[in-house]
Design a protein around this motif. Structure first.
Motif, mmCIF file in Angstrom:
data_model
loop_
_atom_site.group_PDB
_atom_site.id
_atom_site.type_symbol
_atom_site.label_atom_id
_atom_site.label_comp_id
_atom_site.label_asym_id
_atom_site.label_seq_id
_atom_site.Cartn_x
_atom_site.Cartn_y
_atom_site.Cartn_z
ATOM 1 N N GLN A 44 -27.393 -26.365 -25.756
ATOM 2 C CA GLN A 44 -27.089 -25.649 -24.529
ATOM 3 C C GLN A 44 -25.757 -26.092 -23.946
ATOM 4 O O GLN A 44 -24.966 -25.275 -23.443
ATOM 5 C CB GLN A 44 -28.215 -25.859 -23.513
ATOM 6 C CG GLN A 44 -29.522 -25.184 -23.906
ATOM 7 C CD GLN A 44 -30.667 -25.566 -23.000
ATOM 8 O OE1 GLN A 44 -30.636 -26.594 -22.316
ATOM 9 N NE2 GLN A 44 -31.704 -24.740 -22.980
ATOM 10 N N CYS A 45 -25.496 -27.392 -24.003
ATOM 11 C CA CYS A 45 -24.208 -27.896 -23.519
ATOM 12 C C CYS A 45 -23.047 -27.349 -24.343
ATOM 13 O O CYS A 45 -22.012 -26.963 -23.806
ATOM 14 C CB CYS A 45 -24.198 -29.419 -23.563
ATOM 15 S SG CYS A 45 -25.299 -30.208 -22.387
ATOM 16 N N MET A 46 -23.227 -27.304 -25.662
ATOM 17 C CA MET A 46 -22.164 -26.805 -26.523
ATOM 18 C C MET A 46 -21.918 -25.325 -26.282
ATOM 19 O O MET A 46 -20.781 -24.849 -26.390
ATOM 20 C CB MET A 46 -22.522 -27.052 -27.989
ATOM 21 C CG MET A 46 -22.564 -28.525 -28.379
ATOM 22 S SD MET A 46 -21.047 -29.431 -28.013
ATOM 23 C CE MET A 46 -19.865 -28.523 -29.008
ATOM 24 N N ILE B 290 -31.984 -32.154 -29.033
ATOM 25 C CA ILE B 290 -31.222 -31.178 -29.818
ATOM 26 C C ILE B 290 -31.008 -29.907 -29.008
ATOM 27 O O ILE B 290 -29.913 -29.337 -28.995
ATOM 28 C CB ILE B 290 -31.946 -30.867 -31.146
ATOM 29 C CG1 ILE B 290 -31.905 -32.085 -32.062
ATOM 30 C CG2 ILE B 290 -31.308 -29.664 -31.838
ATOM 31 C CD1 ILE B 290 -32.763 -31.943 -33.301
ATOM 32 N N THR B 291 -32.042 -29.452 -28.298
ATOM 33 C CA THR B 291 -31.917 -28.257 -27.469
ATOM 34 C C THR B 291 -30.918 -28.473 -26.346
ATOM 35 O O THR B 291 -30.077 -27.611 -26.076
ATOM 36 C CB THR B 291 -33.287 -27.872 -26.879
ATOM 37 O OG1 THR B 291 -34.197 -27.578 -27.945
ATOM 38 C CG2 THR B 291 -33.166 -26.660 -25.970
ATOM 39 N N ALA B 292 -30.980 -29.623 -25.685
ATOM 40 C CA ALA B 292 -30.050 -29.920 -24.594
ATOM 41 C C ALA B 292 -28.614 -29.962 -25.105
ATOM 42 O O ALA B 292 -27.693 -29.443 -24.454
ATOM 43 C CB ALA B 292 -30.419 -31.246 -23.934
ATOM 44 N N GLY C 165 -33.339 -34.827 -22.041
ATOM 45 C CA GLY C 165 -32.399 -33.776 -21.646
ATOM 46 C C GLY C 165 -31.219 -34.290 -20.850
ATOM 47 O O GLY C 165 -30.058 -34.152 -21.277
ATOM 48 N N PRO C 166 -31.449 -34.889 -19.667
ATOM 49 C CA PRO C 166 -30.322 -35.401 -18.868
ATOM 50 C C PRO C 166 -29.495 -36.442 -19.598
ATOM 51 O O PRO C 166 -28.257 -36.447 -19.501
ATOM 52 C CB PRO C 166 -31.017 -36.009 -17.643
ATOM 53 C CG PRO C 166 -32.317 -35.280 -17.538
ATOM 54 C CD PRO C 166 -32.728 -35.009 -18.952
#
Length: 320
Positions: free
Chosen positions: A192-194, A187-189, A251-252
Motif C-alpha cells: 500500500q505504501c509503494m 507485506i500488505t502494508a 502495519g505501522p
C-alpha cells in the motif's frame, strides 16, 4: 498597497527555474503553508521557513498541513506540482497540477499503450527491471506472468529462509487487514505504501495512472505497474524483516521502516528515472532527459502526424 494575485502577471517559462535544477520533491508536515512574495513559508511551533517556490518540483503535503490560496497560486505560477500524501509520502491522497508543462511523457505512454506490440515491449522491459537476469525476449504475456509468479514465490521462500519467519502462503482479504498473519500484514502494508509512492510520481510527471502495461482494467493500472518494480527488491524483504522483529503492530512499523528505506535509497528519483526509461524513445538517457517541462510549447495537429504552430489562423484568408 499590497500587490494582489489578480494584478500580477503569470511568470513566463523562461523566467522559471529549470526543472533539472529544482528540488525533486519537498515534503512538509504539521505546519501551515503561506505565501511571502515569490516564496512559500512553512510555519510551525519552531518558527517559519522560507522556500523559493520556483525551486520546488513537487510539494508533498503530509499530515497536519494547511495551505492558503495565495500559496497555491504562487506554486501554480511557478509550475510546481502539489500532492497531498500520508506520512513521509507513503500514501497518495490527491494532487494538483502535474509537474511537467509538456505532454511528451503522457503522449509517449499513450502511444506505447495503444499499440499491442509496443505495449508488450514495455511489459517485457518492466520484467527486466524487476529481474535483470531474466531473458524476456520473445516471451508471450502468459509466459511473462508465469515467470513473474515463480520469481515472487521464490522471493517469499528466500526471505523466509533468511529471516526465519514461517511462510505458508500469501493471504490478503480486501477490507480485512488483520485476517492475515503478521508477515502477510506487513507485506500488505508495504504494498500500500509503494502504491502511494508510485501514484505520487506518476501524477507529478503527468502520466496517466490508468494506462497500464502489465495491469489493466483499473484506474490505477500504471501505478500498480510501477509499484511492482520494487516489490521483490524492497517491499517483501522489508516486510519479512519487520515480522522477524516482532508480531506487534506490523502495519505501522512497516510503514515507518519503509518510509526510512525510501529516503535512504532515493526511491522517488529512481521512480522518475525508471518511468522515463520505460516510456521515452530508445536512446534517450533516463537520468538526464528533461521532457520540455520548463517550456510552454503548444502546437496543432495536422495531417501525416505533422505539428504546426498554434496561434495562427490556417483558414482561407479570403473567407474571413
Amino acid at each position: 498597497m499590497t500587490e494582489t494575485v489578480g494584478r500580477r502577471a503569470a511568470s513566463s517559462p523562461r523566467e522559471l527555474t529549470r526543472v533539472a535544477d529544482r528540488f525533486s520533491f519537498t515534503y512538509l508536515e504539521r505546519c501551515t503553508v503561506h505565501r511571502d512574495a515569490n516564496a512559500i513559508t512553512a510555519q510551525d511551533a519552531d518558527g517559519t521557513t522560507h522556500i523559493p517556490a520556483a525551486a520546488i518540483g513537487t510539494l508533498l503535503l503530509g499530515p497536519g498541513t494547511r495551505i492558503t490560496h495565495q500559496a497555491m497560486s504562487v506554486l501554480g505560477e511557478c509550475g510546481a506540482a502539489v500532492a497531498w500524501v500520508g506520512e513521509h509520502a507513503v500514501r497518495f491522497y490527491a494532487s494538483g497540477r502535474a509537474l511537467t508543462r509538456s505532454s511528451a511523457l503522457a503522449e509517449a505512454q499513450a502511444s506505447a499503450w495503444a499499440n499491442r506490440r509496443t505495449r508488450l515491449d514495455v511489459a517485457r522491459a518492466m520484467y527486466r527491471l524487476r529481474f535483470p537476469d531474466e531473458d524476456t525476449a520473445g516471451l508471450t504475456r502468459h509466459e511473462l506472468l508465469g515467470r513473474e509468479g515463480t520469481r515472487v514465490k521464490d522471493c517469499y521462500r528466500a526471505q523466509s529462509t533468511r529471516t526465519g519467519v514461517q511462510w505458508k502462503k500469501r493471504q490478503y482479504a480486501p477490507g480485512d487487514f488483520t485476517s492475515g498473519d503478521p508477515v502477510n500484514q506487513a507485506i500488505t502494508a508495504a504494498a500500500q505504501c509503494m502504491y502511494g509512492i508510485a501514484h505520487t510520481v506518476v501524477a507529478a510527471l503527468g502520466c496517466s495512472p490508468a494506462l497500464g502495461f502489465v495491469h489493466s482494467g483499473h484506474e490505477l493500472s500504471f501505478v500498480l505497474d510501477i509499484a511492482d518494480l520494487y516489490k521483490t527488491e524492497i517491499g517483501i524483504p522489508l516486510a519479512f524483516d519487520i515480522a522477524a522483529e516482532s508480531d506487534e503492530d506490523p502495519g505501522p512499523r512497516t510503514r515507518r521502516a519503509l518510509r526510512d528505506r525510501i529516503h535512504q535509497l532515493g526511491l522517488l528519483d529512481r521512480c522518475v528515472s525508471d518511468i522515463k526509461g520505460l516510456l521515452l524513445p530508445p536512446g534517450a538517457d533516463p537520468e538526464t532527459a528533461i521532457v520540455d517541462s520548463d517550456i510552454d510549447h503548444v502546437t496543432l495537429q495536422s495531417d501525416h502526424d505533422q505539428q504546426v504552430p498554434s496561434g495562427t489562423n490556417y483558414g482561407d484568408e479570403t473567407g474571413w
